[in-house]
Design a protein around this motif. Sequence first.
Motif, short mmCIF file in Angstrom:
data_model
loop_
_atom_site.label_atom_id
_atom_site.label_comp_id
_atom_site.label_asym_id
_atom_site.label_seq_id
_atom_site.Cartn_x
_atom_site.Cartn_y
_atom_site.Cartn_z
N ALA A 87 0.60 -1.64 0.14
CA ALA A 87 -0.28 -0.05 0.07
C ALA A 87 0.85 1.54 -0.47
N ARG B 16 3.77 1.49 -1.15
CA ARG B 16 4.45 1.83 -2.26
C ARG B 16 3.58 2.28 -3.53
N GLN B 17 2.14 1.82 -2.69
CA GLN B 17 1.23 2.48 -4.33
C GLN B 17 1.49 4.07 -4.04
N GLU B 18 1.20 4.47 -2.33
CA GLU B 18 1.16 5.66 -2.50
C GLU B 18 2.16 6.49 -3.33
N ARG C 112 3.85 5.45 -5.75
CA ARG C 112 3.26 5.60 -6.85
C ARG C 112 2.54 6.58 -7.43
N GLU C 113 0.91 7.59 -7.05
CA GLU C 113 0.27 8.25 -6.71
C GLU C 113 1.16 9.55 -6.29
#
Length: 269
Positions: free
Chosen positions: A248, A250-252, A254-255
């Motif tokens: 999660a 890493r996704q933050e 990325r965003e």
Amino acid sequence: MAHIIVVGNEKGGAGKSTVSMHLATALARLGHRVETLDLDLRQRSLGRYLDNRTAFLQKSDLTLPSPGHTQLPDADKDGLNVNETANEEKLSEAVAGLDASCDFIVIDCPGSHTRLAQVAHSLADTLVTPLNDSFIDFDLLARIDADGDKILGPSVYSEMVWSARQVRAQAGLPPIDWVVLRNRLGAQQMVNKMKIERALERLSKRIGFRVAPGFSERVVFRELFPRGLTLLDLKDVGVKQLNISNVAARQELRELIKALKLPGVEVTF
């Protein structure tokens, strides 16, 4: 010319150094030439983070994509212009020396008002302001009424950014792209959280910034610092299976990088 990213506000504990390190390392991993500057000359959180990275990689015999780090050079006081301090001269000299050799320069500012940070803000092509999701941190941007519904006026940091924008306009430079990151967001839809969201939306239109999601509160960030690692390095240092929290996070990241809309940056991780 390098694109200058300044990470700053005038309050400690908002996650500026964590954001700076992850942003700089992510850009390096994407193949860009990145250099960093730490303007907190006392605490040096970003500088120490990068020192830890160098030591860990040497000890582990690893090579990972990493940003460079430039210490502010000594200034010749006899050669200063009338309105410049020694540290301002150091900053100008460092940026001028890096401008042609880098794609991005990431500058981490201290959590207090200094003349050096003020000068750095006037250099920013992109200004990233991490903000904890509370009215205590919101007060840095604007004064608000007791109910948290009415904005009474801009606060000290917003006024400083306004001054930096005027300096850039007078020099004929493009305007600062100001992005406010909402850090340490809670998972629950609490009343205060929704009030802050509404207040930020109103204020963004009034003083001219974009709002983007930052990082949630996660233990992993405190665990990465001693080794100088970021979320993107975990698999390269032997972590075979990321837990849900790390995925999660890493996704933050990325965003976050997508939201910054940096020139020539395509997120591929």
